[in-house]
Design a protein around this motif. Structure first.
Motif, PDB file in Angstrom:
ATOM      1  N   GLY A  11       0.715  -1.165   0.023  1.00 28.48           N
ATOM      2  CA  GLY A  11       0.065  -0.044  -0.141  1.00 28.48           C
ATOM      3  C   GLY A  11       0.734   1.140   0.139  1.00 28.48           C
ATOM      4  O   GLY A  11       0.538   2.205  -0.801  1.00 28.48           O
ATOM      5  N   LEU A  12       1.862   1.202   0.858  1.00 33.94           N
ATOM      6  CA  LEU A  12       2.883   2.198   1.037  1.00 33.94           C
ATOM      7  C   LEU A  12       4.157   1.797   0.662  1.00 33.94           C
ATOM      8  O   LEU A  12       5.133   1.810   1.379  1.00 33.94           O
ATOM      9  N   PRO A  13       4.584   1.426  -0.570  1.00 34.47           N
ATOM     10  CA  PRO A  13       5.820   0.935  -0.894  1.00 34.47           C
ATOM     11  C   PRO A  13       7.089   1.566  -0.681  1.00 34.47           C
ATOM     12  O   PRO A  13       8.258   1.220  -0.265  1.00 34.47           O
ATOM     13  N   HIS A  44       8.942   3.848  11.043  1.00 33.98           N
ATOM     14  CA  HIS A  44       8.402   2.926  12.047  1.00 33.98           C
ATOM     15  C   HIS A  44       7.054   3.358  12.637  1.00 33.98           C
ATOM     16  O   HIS A  44       6.170   2.802  12.812  1.00 33.98           O
ATOM     17  N   HIS A  45       7.635   4.153  13.511  1.00 30.47           N
ATOM     18  CA  HIS A  45       6.769   4.755  14.299  1.00 30.47           C
ATOM     19  C   HIS A  45       5.501   5.484  13.598  1.00 30.47           C
ATOM     20  O   HIS A  45       4.392   5.491  14.101  1.00 30.47           O
ATOM     21  N   ALA A  46       5.957   6.348  12.509  1.00 32.19           N
ATOM     22  CA  ALA A  46       4.923   7.027  11.674  1.00 32.19           C
ATOM     23  C   ALA A  46       3.982   5.864  10.991  1.00 32.19           C
ATOM     24  O   ALA A  46       2.800   6.194  10.905  1.00 32.19           O
ATOM     25  N   LEU A  47       4.319   4.669  10.760  1.00 31.63           N
ATOM     26  CA  LEU A  47       3.418   3.709  10.028  1.00 31.63           C
ATOM     27  C   LEU A  47       2.727   2.850  11.001  1.00 31.63           C
ATOM     28  O   LEU A  47       1.769   2.200  10.707  1.00 31.63           O
ATOM     29  N   GLN A  48       3.160   2.838  12.227  1.00 33.95           N
ATOM     30  CA  GLN A  48       2.509   2.021  13.266  1.00 33.95           C
ATOM     31  C   GLN A  48       1.042   2.094  13.312  1.00 33.95           C
ATOM     32  O   GLN A  48       0.440   0.920  13.273  1.00 33.95           O
ATOM     33  N   PRO A  49       0.425   3.234  13.408  1.00 32.75           N
ATOM     34  CA  PRO A  49      -1.107   3.443  13.450  1.00 32.75           C
ATOM     35  C   PRO A  49      -1.676   2.640  12.241  1.00 32.75           C
ATOM     36  O   PRO A  49      -2.710   2.104  12.456  1.00 32.75           O
ATOM     37  N   LYS A 108     -12.625   2.448   7.125  1.00 30.94           N
ATOM     38  CA  LYS A 108     -12.468   2.934   6.015  1.00 30.94           C
ATOM     39  C   LYS A 108     -12.185   4.325   6.102  1.00 30.94           C
ATOM     40  O   LYS A 108     -11.152   4.987   5.471  1.00 30.94           O
ATOM     41  N   SER A 109     -12.880   5.082   6.730  1.00 28.58           N
ATOM     42  CA  SER A 109     -12.733   6.464   7.022  1.00 28.58           C
ATOM     43  C   SER A 109     -11.424   6.712   7.599  1.00 28.58           C
ATOM     44  O   SER A 109     -10.785   7.608   7.340  1.00 28.58           O
ATOM     45  N   LYS A 110     -11.104   5.974   8.720  1.00 23.40           N
ATOM     46  CA  LYS A 110      -9.956   6.122   9.492  1.00 23.40           C
ATOM     47  C   LYS A 110      -8.689   5.953   8.721  1.00 23.40           C
ATOM     48  O   LYS A 110      -7.749   6.862   8.944  1.00 23.40           O
ATOM     49  N   ILE A 111      -8.832   5.048   7.855  1.00 24.48           N
ATOM     50  CA  ILE A 111      -7.694   4.468   6.760  1.00 24.48           C
ATOM     51  C   ILE A 111      -7.170   5.704   5.985  1.00 24.48           C
ATOM     52  O   ILE A 111      -6.337   6.356   5.841  1.00 24.48           O
ATOM     53  N   ALA A 112      -8.574   6.543   5.386  1.00 30.38           N
ATOM     54  CA  ALA A 112      -8.405   7.373   4.417  1.00 30.38           C
ATOM     55  C   ALA A 112      -7.886   8.605   5.119  1.00 30.38           C
ATOM     56  O   ALA A 112      -6.878   9.279   4.539  1.00 30.38           O
ATOM     57  N   ASP A 113      -8.432   8.764   6.385  1.00 27.96           N
ATOM     58  CA  ASP A 113      -7.811  10.141   7.083  1.00 27.96           C
ATOM     59  C   ASP A 113      -6.330   9.941   7.320  1.00 27.96           C
ATOM     60  O   ASP A 113      -5.642  10.865   7.383  1.00 27.96           O
ATOM     61  N   PHE A 114      -5.807   8.720   7.925  1.00 25.68           N
ATOM     62  CA  PHE A 114      -4.402   8.515   8.047  1.00 25.68           C
ATOM     63  C   PHE A 114      -3.694   8.701   6.827  1.00 25.68           C
ATOM     64  O   PHE A 114      -2.571   9.481   6.871  1.00 25.68           O
ATOM     65  N   LEU A 115      -4.258   8.226   5.681  1.00 26.32           N
ATOM     66  CA  LEU A 115      -3.309   8.218   4.446  1.00 26.32           C
ATOM     67  C   LEU A 115      -3.213   9.821   4.094  1.00 26.32           C
ATOM     68  O   LEU A 115      -2.098  10.169   3.583  1.00 26.32           O
ATOM     69  N   SER A 174      -3.004  12.353   5.935  1.00 25.02           N
ATOM     70  CA  SER A 174      -2.230  13.081   7.061  1.00 25.02           C
ATOM     71  C   SER A 174      -0.749  12.520   6.727  1.00 25.02           C
ATOM     72  O   SER A 174       0.500  13.255   6.617  1.00 25.02           O
ATOM     73  N   PHE A 175      -0.595  11.505   6.534  1.00 22.69           N
ATOM     74  CA  PHE A 175       0.632  10.784   6.230  1.00 22.69           C
ATOM     75  C   PHE A 175       1.360  11.237   5.088  1.00 22.69           C
ATOM     76  O   PHE A 175       2.665  11.474   4.783  1.00 22.69           O
ATOM     77  N   ASP A 176       0.443  11.568   3.901  1.00 20.60           N
ATOM     78  CA  ASP A 176       1.053  12.063   2.551  1.00 20.60           C
ATOM     79  C   ASP A 176       1.577  13.360   2.834  1.00 20.60           C
ATOM     80  O   ASP A 176       2.587  13.725   2.050  1.00 20.60           O
ATOM     81  N   LYS A 177       1.050  14.246   3.719  1.00 18.74           N
ATOM     82  CA  LYS A 177       1.303  15.694   3.829  1.00 18.74           C
ATOM     83  C   LYS A 177       2.742  15.793   4.280  1.00 18.74           C
ATOM     84  O   LYS A 177       3.563  16.564   4.170  1.00 18.74           O
ATOM     85  N   VAL A 178       3.122  14.570   5.390  1.00 20.15           N
ATOM     86  CA  VAL A 178       4.500  14.503   5.616  1.00 20.15           C
ATOM     87  C   VAL A 178       5.524  13.913   4.974  1.00 20.15           C
ATOM     88  O   VAL A 178       6.751  14.268   5.047  1.00 20.15           O
ATOM     89  N   TYR A 179       5.131  12.830   4.247  1.00 24.62           N
ATOM     90  CA  TYR A 179       5.987  11.815   3.755  1.00 24.62           C
ATOM     91  C   TYR A 179       6.079  11.665   2.366  1.00 24.62           C
ATOM     92  O   TYR A 179       6.694  10.965   1.658  1.00 24.62           O
TER      93      TYR A 179
END
Length: 296
Positions: A212-214, A236-241, A281-288, A290-295
């Motif tokens: 998913g996040l290769p 690792h800690h960023a991806l853990q959630p 699905k909503s929680k996963i979409a929200d995480f993606l 926020s993660f995308d903004k940083v990484y």
């Protein structure tokens, strides 16, 4: 086997709304992994919902992955089961010319003794023309392949080259690492233990989240292999959630929700599994997001 160092991914089988195999989606996912820096691909593992694929489905999935990969990454094929004779027959009759190794799970449901597990893999090793990666996943099989059994097989058969260890227990993983033959590989079978396994001397991971996040996941493992533990643990800690979220309602419901969010495939799974809930699905979409903004 250098081909199996780093990040492998257990590819999903994407489905259309009518539950048939979604060929274009599978092609997109393979491309996503190749361009994201994944080191090798695993076809027809547990995450592929192989238990609910027909023989024709399995052949279609193999054909699509081989064609889409076009020789760019090493390929591993899942062939396992709890009927030793049937596994041996499948290994013997399958065209493995496009694959570098097979991944074979410790026998599930029957709950064999350690000697039974040894004899099962011995029979496969004697039949296989390709290297074998054993797969220990007690949460699914109902039995734990103990370190002494793993090490005995590693020492007795040259074509048993690795263990995908998904026991979730770093003490058990350390026992194998401590006493294994030099060229035997210990591969994490859990996203949670991937980095600790690599830092302890393991060879990498066969991941669910990695497809998913290769880019981020494979970078984390490369950093770990290079002993850059500080930066690796930041990832690792960023991806853990997200590791936790994608398994909250079972695998591969969670990872398929990621592909739905990314526009690569649907979240459809086959019974007895059910699709992830709208809440997840909503929680996963929200995480993606926020993660995308940083990484990104």
């Amino acid at each position: 086997m250098e081909q199996l160092v780093g990040t492998g991914v257990a590819l999903v089988t994407p489905f259309k709304n009518d539950f048939s195999v979604d060929v274009p989606a599978l092609e997109r996912i393979v491309e996503h992994c190749v361009h994201g820096g994944i080191d090798y691909l695993v076809a027809l593992g547990t995450t592929a919902e192989s238990a609910t694929l027909s023989k024709a489905d399995k052949q279609l999935v193999i054909d699509v992955i081989v064609r889409a990969n076009a020789g760019r990454l090493p390929l591993v094929l899942g062939i396992g089961g709890n009927n030793t004779a049937a596994v041996v027959e499948e290994v013997s009759q399958t065209d493995l010319s496009d694959f570098d190794a097979i991944l074979s799970v410790s026998p599930y449901y029957n709950r064999p003794t350690q000697e039974g597990i040894y004899q099962h893999f011995k029979a496969i090793a004697q039949a296989s023309p390709k290297p074998i990666v054993m797969y220990n996943v007690p949460a699914r099989t109902g039995s734990n392949m103990l370190p002494e059994t793993t090490l005995r097989l590693a020492k007795d058969f040259n074509n048993i080259v690795a263990i995908k260890e998904a026991c979730g227990d770093m003490i058990q993983i350390d026992e194998i690492l401590k006493d294994k033959p030099e060229d035997f590989m210990v591969i994490s079978g859990d996203d949670f233990t991937a980095l600790p396994t690599v830092l302890a001397g393991g060879s990498g991971v066969i991941s669910v989240l990695g497809q998913g996040l290769p880019t981020s996941f494979s970078k984390m493992i490369r950093l770990g292999i290079n002993n850059d533990s500080d930066e690796a643990y930041q990832l690792h800690h960023a991806l853990q959630p997200l590791m936790q979220l994608i398994f909250e309602e079972g695998n591969p419901a969670g990872i398929k929700s990621i592909f739905e969010s990314l526009g690569l495939g649907s979240a459809v799974v086959r019974l007895p599994l059910v699709e992830a809930t709208p809440r997840l699905k909503s929680k996963i979409a929200d995480f993606l997001k926020s993660f995308d903004k940083v990484y990104a």
